[in-house]
Design a protein around this motif. Structure first.
Motif, PDB file in Angstrom:
ATOM      1  N   VAL A   1     -14.088   8.670  -6.462  1.00 16.83           N
ATOM      2  CA  VAL A   1     -13.343   8.575  -7.711  1.00 16.83           C
ATOM      3  C   VAL A   1     -12.046   9.376  -7.567  1.00 16.83           C
ATOM      4  N   GLY A   2     -10.927   8.819  -8.016  1.00 16.63           N
ATOM      5  CA  GLY A   2      -9.637   9.499  -7.924  1.00 16.63           C
ATOM      6  C   GLY A   2      -9.034   9.783  -9.280  1.00 16.63           C
ATOM      7  N   PRO A   3      -7.913  10.532  -9.310  1.00 14.54           N
ATOM      8  CA  PRO A   3      -7.273  10.922 -10.575  1.00 14.54           C
ATOM      9  C   PRO A   3      -6.658   9.738 -11.318  1.00 14.54           C
ATOM     10  N   GLU A   4      -6.277  10.003 -12.545  1.00 16.23           N
ATOM     11  CA  GLU A   4      -5.621   9.006 -13.398  1.00 16.23           C
ATOM     12  C   GLU A   4      -4.252   8.634 -12.814  1.00 16.23           C
ATOM     13  N   LEU A   5      -3.980   7.318 -12.788  1.00 19.35           N
ATOM     14  CA  LEU A   5      -2.679   6.804 -12.343  1.00 19.35           C
ATOM     15  C   LEU A   5      -2.267   7.409 -10.999  1.00 19.35           C
ATOM     16  N   GLU A   6      -3.216   7.491 -10.080  1.00 23.58           N
ATOM     17  CA  GLU A   6      -2.975   8.208  -8.828  1.00 23.58           C
ATOM     18  C   GLU A   6      -1.993   7.492  -7.904  1.00 23.58           C
ATOM     19  N   ILE A   7      -1.884   6.184  -7.993  1.00 20.87           N
ATOM     20  CA  ILE A   7      -0.954   5.477  -7.105  1.00 20.87           C
ATOM     21  C   ILE A   7       0.492   5.789  -7.471  1.00 20.87           C
ATOM     22  N   THR A   8       0.793   5.822  -8.756  1.00 21.98           N
ATOM     23  CA  THR A   8       2.165   6.083  -9.190  1.00 21.98           C
ATOM     24  C   THR A   8       2.455   7.564  -9.364  1.00 21.98           C
ATOM     25  N   GLY A   9       1.408   8.392  -9.595  1.00 23.29           N
ATOM     26  CA  GLY A   9       1.584   9.736 -10.128  1.00 23.29           C
ATOM     27  C   GLY A   9       1.541   9.628 -11.641  1.00 23.29           C
ATOM     28  N   TYR A  10       0.943  10.629 -12.291  1.00 25.56           N
ATOM     29  CA  TYR A  10       0.759  10.525 -13.738  1.00 25.56           C
ATOM     30  C   TYR A  10       2.077  10.633 -14.499  1.00 25.56           C
ATOM     31  N   GLY A  11       3.007  11.476 -14.023  1.00 24.81           N
ATOM     32  CA  GLY A  11       4.179  11.831 -14.832  1.00 24.81           C
ATOM     33  C   GLY A  11       5.387  10.930 -14.659  1.00 24.81           C
ATOM     34  N   CYS A  12       5.203   9.641 -14.531  1.00 19.38           N
ATOM     35  CA  CYS A  12       6.346   8.735 -14.372  1.00 19.38           C
ATOM     36  C   CYS A  12       7.143   8.570 -15.667  1.00 19.38           C
ATOM     37  N   LEU A  13       6.513   8.860 -16.804  1.00 18.73           N
ATOM     38  CA  LEU A  13       7.184   8.779 -18.102  1.00 18.73           C
ATOM     39  C   LEU A  13       7.814   7.397 -18.292  1.00 18.73           C
ATOM     40  N   ASP A  14       9.104   7.306 -18.602  1.00 15.95           N
ATOM     41  CA  ASP A  14       9.709   6.002 -18.906  1.00 15.95           C
ATOM     42  C   ASP A  14       9.798   5.069 -17.709  1.00 15.95           C
ATOM     43  N   HIS A  15       9.510   5.565 -16.506  1.00  8.04           N
ATOM     44  CA  HIS A  15       9.435   4.654 -15.362  1.00  8.04           C
ATOM     45  C   HIS A  15       8.250   3.703 -15.496  1.00  8.04           C
ATOM     46  N   PHE A  16       7.293   4.028 -16.382  1.00 12.46           N
ATOM     47  CA  PHE A  16       6.201   3.095 -16.647  1.00 12.46           C
ATOM     48  C   PHE A  16       6.688   1.862 -17.418  1.00 12.46           C
ATOM     49  N   LEU A  17       7.918   1.903 -17.898  1.00 15.03           N
ATOM     50  CA  LEU A  17       8.493   0.744 -18.582  1.00 15.03           C
ATOM     51  C   LEU A  17       9.178  -0.209 -17.610  1.00 15.03           C
ATOM     52  N   GLU A  18       9.260   0.172 -16.347  1.00 18.53           N
ATOM     53  CA  GLU A  18       9.977  -0.620 -15.351  1.00 18.53           C
ATOM     54  C   GLU A  18       9.034  -1.520 -14.558  1.00 18.53           C
ATOM     55  N   GLY A  19       9.458  -2.745 -14.348  1.00 18.11           N
ATOM     56  CA  GLY A  19       8.644  -3.687 -13.582  1.00 18.11           C
ATOM     57  C   GLY A  19       8.403  -3.245 -12.157  1.00 18.11           C
ATOM     58  N   ASP A  20       9.366  -2.538 -11.565  1.00 21.87           N
ATOM     59  CA  ASP A  20       9.203  -2.061 -10.189  1.00 21.87           C
ATOM     60  C   ASP A  20       7.957  -1.203 -10.031  1.00 21.87           C
ATOM     61  N   THR A  21       7.672  -0.381 -11.035  1.00 23.60           N
ATOM     62  CA  THR A  21       6.535   0.531 -10.950  1.00 23.60           C
ATOM     63  C   THR A  21       5.236  -0.253 -10.789  1.00 23.60           C
ATOM     64  N   TYR A  22       5.116  -1.372 -11.468  1.00 21.38           N
ATOM     65  CA  TYR A  22       3.904  -2.198 -11.398  1.00 21.38           C
ATOM     66  C   TYR A  22       3.853  -2.963 -10.083  1.00 21.38           C
ATOM     67  N   LEU A  23       5.002  -3.478  -9.644  1.00 21.25           N
ATOM     68  CA  LEU A  23       5.061  -4.195  -8.361  1.00 21.25           C
ATOM     69  C   LEU A  23       4.653  -3.270  -7.216  1.00 21.25           C
ATOM     70  N   HIS A  24       5.245  -2.086  -7.170  1.00 21.04           N
ATOM     71  CA  HIS A  24       4.954  -1.166  -6.071  1.00 21.04           C
ATOM     72  C   HIS A  24       3.501  -0.684  -6.120  1.00 21.04           C
ATOM     73  N   SER A  25       2.922  -0.605  -7.306  1.00 22.95           N
ATOM     74  CA  SER A  25       1.509  -0.219  -7.413  1.00 22.95           C
ATOM     75  C   SER A  25       0.623  -1.248  -6.731  1.00 22.95           C
ATOM     76  N   TRP A  26       0.891  -2.524  -6.962  1.00 22.82           N
ATOM     77  CA  TRP A  26       0.112  -3.578  -6.300  1.00 22.82           C
ATOM     78  C   TRP A  26       0.327  -3.546  -4.788  1.00 22.82           C
ATOM     79  N   GLU A  27       1.563  -3.282  -4.378  1.00 18.69           N
ATOM     80  CA  GLU A  27       1.850  -3.212  -2.939  1.00 18.69           C
ATOM     81  C   GLU A  27       1.075  -2.086  -2.276  1.00 18.69           C
ATOM     82  N   MET A  28       0.966  -0.948  -2.971  1.00 17.50           N
ATOM     83  CA  MET A  28       0.195   0.167  -2.422  1.00 17.50           C
ATOM     84  C   MET A  28      -1.306  -0.106  -2.464  1.00 17.50           C
TER      85      MET A  28
END
Length: 709
Positions: free
Chosen positions: A42-69
């Protein structure tokens, strides 16, 4: 013998938007978990992006790169034959969700969105995500092509469901859900789910860990079951420090606990538990009556077992014994939390050669310097253990070439390379504060600069006189309050200018490249009262003590004097807190508490009532009538209440520019994120009237009582 299974949870030092670094740390945690024989990680919350992305969670890139990882994790050979609970953001039907992705052997079993979002204090999750408001509901999610090509799946289950293995059933909670009045694990347990995972992004706050552990142990004490708690650890690029402390519990007992403060990027905690203990614990008639009425969770079947059976059973493996839960004292928390935060901040700032601190000889800058010393002690301890990442970071920050085999041997040796201090004296400075600053810098090993800035102050004052024809005077020399304050602020603001000058050029003076980060040292109580000059040396790059009360800082210094064997620190505790911005005479020495009109303990009380208890002027006065009656007259309580809120209101604008600080107190003043209040206030006419009327009535009653006697 039962059904024994080894399970793993972890603390990871993730960094917002560090997709590849975060993924490497996730894979490393999986490798360690497998090496220890775990079948579930079991890993931490939002571990692929890091929890503190703040408004970067509004960007499509953040979701694309999460799937890539995630694709990297799915394909990695070391990430097979173990059930994995991975955290990442997911967009579903044009809606953003904070999710857990459960995977096994290149297949996605379930995407589980977070049900209840953290949306107060430091957290604004509903700004970025939508809560999954459909308990026990599951629908289909259409996978992106990059994932389908790996898994062979076109769509997978998305929603609130459980994973049913050949030998048990498990389900996920995410952080805030544990803290809610009706947490999901209660209903999960009634449906026979035996293992709960909780993936968290929980920040450090003084005296907070006990609440987290109490909630976790209560979860399985009342419901039975196995509970795995994972958390982020380290500075995620913001004001918060996530304090790790991954844990595993069973039936109200803790069987494994990780470190709360660590410089390690990856820490994996494992335990072997007996699933039969859970089943025996739950065999109670009253629970059974509730269980038969409980609505069912959809179960996703998987041909995988967490425990060994038959000839595969290793008779030498036994359940992990209970551990005694470790709690740090508040003084230890101050020594460790901000120190780890400072190290993360330093090692992740490119081209930075260390820290610079204006060292005044007072307790606040002393506390900041001592925390830097604590940071150096932690680094040396890890170097002695051979932690290669810490050694590599130390060499890079100290300007050593990649081929170097240099390793710092003492905290003082490291501090001399990365920590720079300066006493910026004026004619108003005392020889005692100057000497204390010099002695402390010597004990810590800092590169210290001792200077007088009277010529600079005099030049500014002379310029004003040349332009206006008037020469401002201190109050002790016959000047007005306006003149007195202006002359103090000249000194304070020039110290900020000089601090940044020295921070930029001291490495150059010493033959180094890069600049220094300037450290601030205004405590939370002074910020609350506004007892600081806007754009003075409280204005810095970061402030490790900006969320810590003066009372706690004094206790920390006393602790550090003993624990770090630094007797020099006791002289700071006994010294009268003073800004030393006014002339010292035989009849007058400036005192912070006298200037403010409050003791630091009183300011802490007002801070907690204002923020934590959510009380305005009237509510605060009512509360203090009960707490302070007998300690001071009711008229004095009223006066202090009105004065506090008046000063708070007129100085609130200073918090819009306050230095980003380590968040340590629930009554922190950070205007930019944590303490969202106006900075232009009306007069508190109505609360003042109510307070004055109450004081009048109380005095009348007291007078009547005396007459009766």
């Amino acid at each position: 013998m039962g059904h024994l299974t080894t399970i793993a949870t972890c603390s990871l030092n993730q960094w917002a938007l560090d997709f590849e670094g975060n993924t490497e740390r996730i894979i490393r945690s999986i490798q360690i978990a497998k090496e220890k024989g775990a079948k579930l990680r079991v890993g931490p919350e939002l571990e692929i992006t890091g929890y503190g992305c703040l408004d970067h969670f509004l960007e499509g890139d953040t979701y694309l790169h999460s799937w890539e990882m995630l694709a990297r994790i799915l394909e990695h050979p070391d990430c097979q034959d173990i059930l994995l609970d991975i955290g990442m953001p997911v967009g579903h039907r044009n809606t953003r969700y904070n999710c857990r992705v459960i995977i096994l052997n290149k297949k996605i079993l379930l995407i589980r969105p977070k049900l209840f979002l953290a949306n107060d204090g430091n957290y604004r999750e509903m700004r970025y995500f939508t809560p999954w408001m459909r308990s026990r509901h599951v629908e289909k999610y259409y996978l992106p092509g990059i994932i389908s090509r790996i898994t062979g799946q076109h769509k997978v289950d998305f929603g609130d469901a459980a994973i049913s293995t050949l030998d048990t059933c498990l389900a996920a909670e995410t952080c805030e859900e544990l803290f809610t009045p009706a947490p999901p694990h209660a209903n999960m347990s009634l449906d026979g789910i035996e293992i709960f995972t909780n993936s968290s992004g929980s920040h450090h706050e003084l005296r907070k860990l006990n609440k987290r552990i109490e909630l976790m142990t209560h979860a399985t004490k009342s419901c039975g079951g196995v509970y795995l708690y994972a958390n982020q650890q380290g500075c995620d690029g913001d004001r918060l420090y996530y304090d790790g402390c991954a844990m595993i519990g069973i039936n109200g007992r803790i069987v494994a606990q990780g470190s709360q403060f660590s410089l390690n990027d990856v820490e994996v905690v494992t335990a072997t538990v007996d699933l039969e203990e859970v089943r025996a614990y739950r065999f109670a008639p009253s629970r059974g009556l509730q269980a038969v009425q409980a609505p069912a969770y959809e179960r996703i079947d998987v041909d995988f077992s967490l425990s060994a059976t038959g000839s595969d059973v290793d008779l030498s493996i036994r359940p992990t014994e209970d551990v005694k839960v470790r709690y740090h004292t508040p003084e230890e928390e101050i020594a460790l939390g901000p120190a780890c935060w400072l190290w993360d901040y330093l090692r992740r700032c490119g081209g930075v050669a260390g820290y610079f601190l204006p060292l005044s000889g007072g307790i606040d800058s002393c506390a900041t310097a001592t925390i830097v010393h604590s940071m150096c002690r932690l680094v040396i301890a890890d170097c002695e253990k051979g932690h290669q990442q810490v050694i590599a970071d130390a060499r890079r920050i100290c300007g050593e070439p990649e081929s170097s085999d240099w390793v710092p041997k003492t905290p003082q040796e490291l501090a001399n390379r990365i920590f720079h201090t300066s006493f910026m004296g004026t004619e108003n400075s005392s020889t005692e504060t100057r000497q204390r600053a010099k002695d402390l810098a010597s004990v810590i090993g800092a590169y210290h600069v001792d200077l007088n800035m009277d010529s600079v102050v005099s030049s500014v004052r002379s310029l004003f006189t040349f332009i206006t024809g008037k020469t401002p005077q201190f109050k002790v020399h016959g000047g007005t309050s306006a003149e007195n304050l202006a002359l103090q602020n000249i000194q304070a603001r020039l110290r900020m200018v000089l601090a940044y000058l020295f921070a930029q050029l001291l490495p150059w003076v010493r033959g180094r490249t890069g600049g220094l980060l300037v450290l601030g040292s205004a405590n939370v109580d002074e910020s609350l009262r506004g007892y600081l000059t806007k754009y003075d040396c409280s204005s810095a790059d970061i402030n490790p003590i900006g969320g810590i009360s003066k009372t706690d800082l004094k206790s920390f210094i006393a602790y550090a004097a003993r624990t770090f064997d630094m007797p020099i620190l006791t002289s700071f505790i006994t010294a009268v807190p003073t800004a030393e911005l006014e002339p010292i005479t035989k009849d007058y020495v400036q005192s912070d508490e006298a200037d403010m009109g409050f003791t630091y303990d009183e300011l802490s009380a007002f801070g907690r009532l204002r923020k934590t208890a959510k009380l305005g002027p009237w509510g605060t006065f009512e509360k203090l009538l009960h707490e302070w009656s007998g300690k001071m007259p009711v008229s004095k309580i009223a006066e202090k209440t009105k004065n506090f809120f008046w000063y708070y209101a007129i100085n609130r604008h200073k918090m819009t520019t306050i230095t980003p600080s380590y968040h340590a107190e629930q009554y922190g003043t950070d205007d930019n994120r944590f303490d969202l209040r106006p900075f232009l206030y009306p007069r508190f006419t109505w609360p003042w009237k109510k307070i004055d009327e109450t004081v009048k009535k109380i005095k009348e009653r007291e007078a009547e009582s005396k007459k009766d006697i």
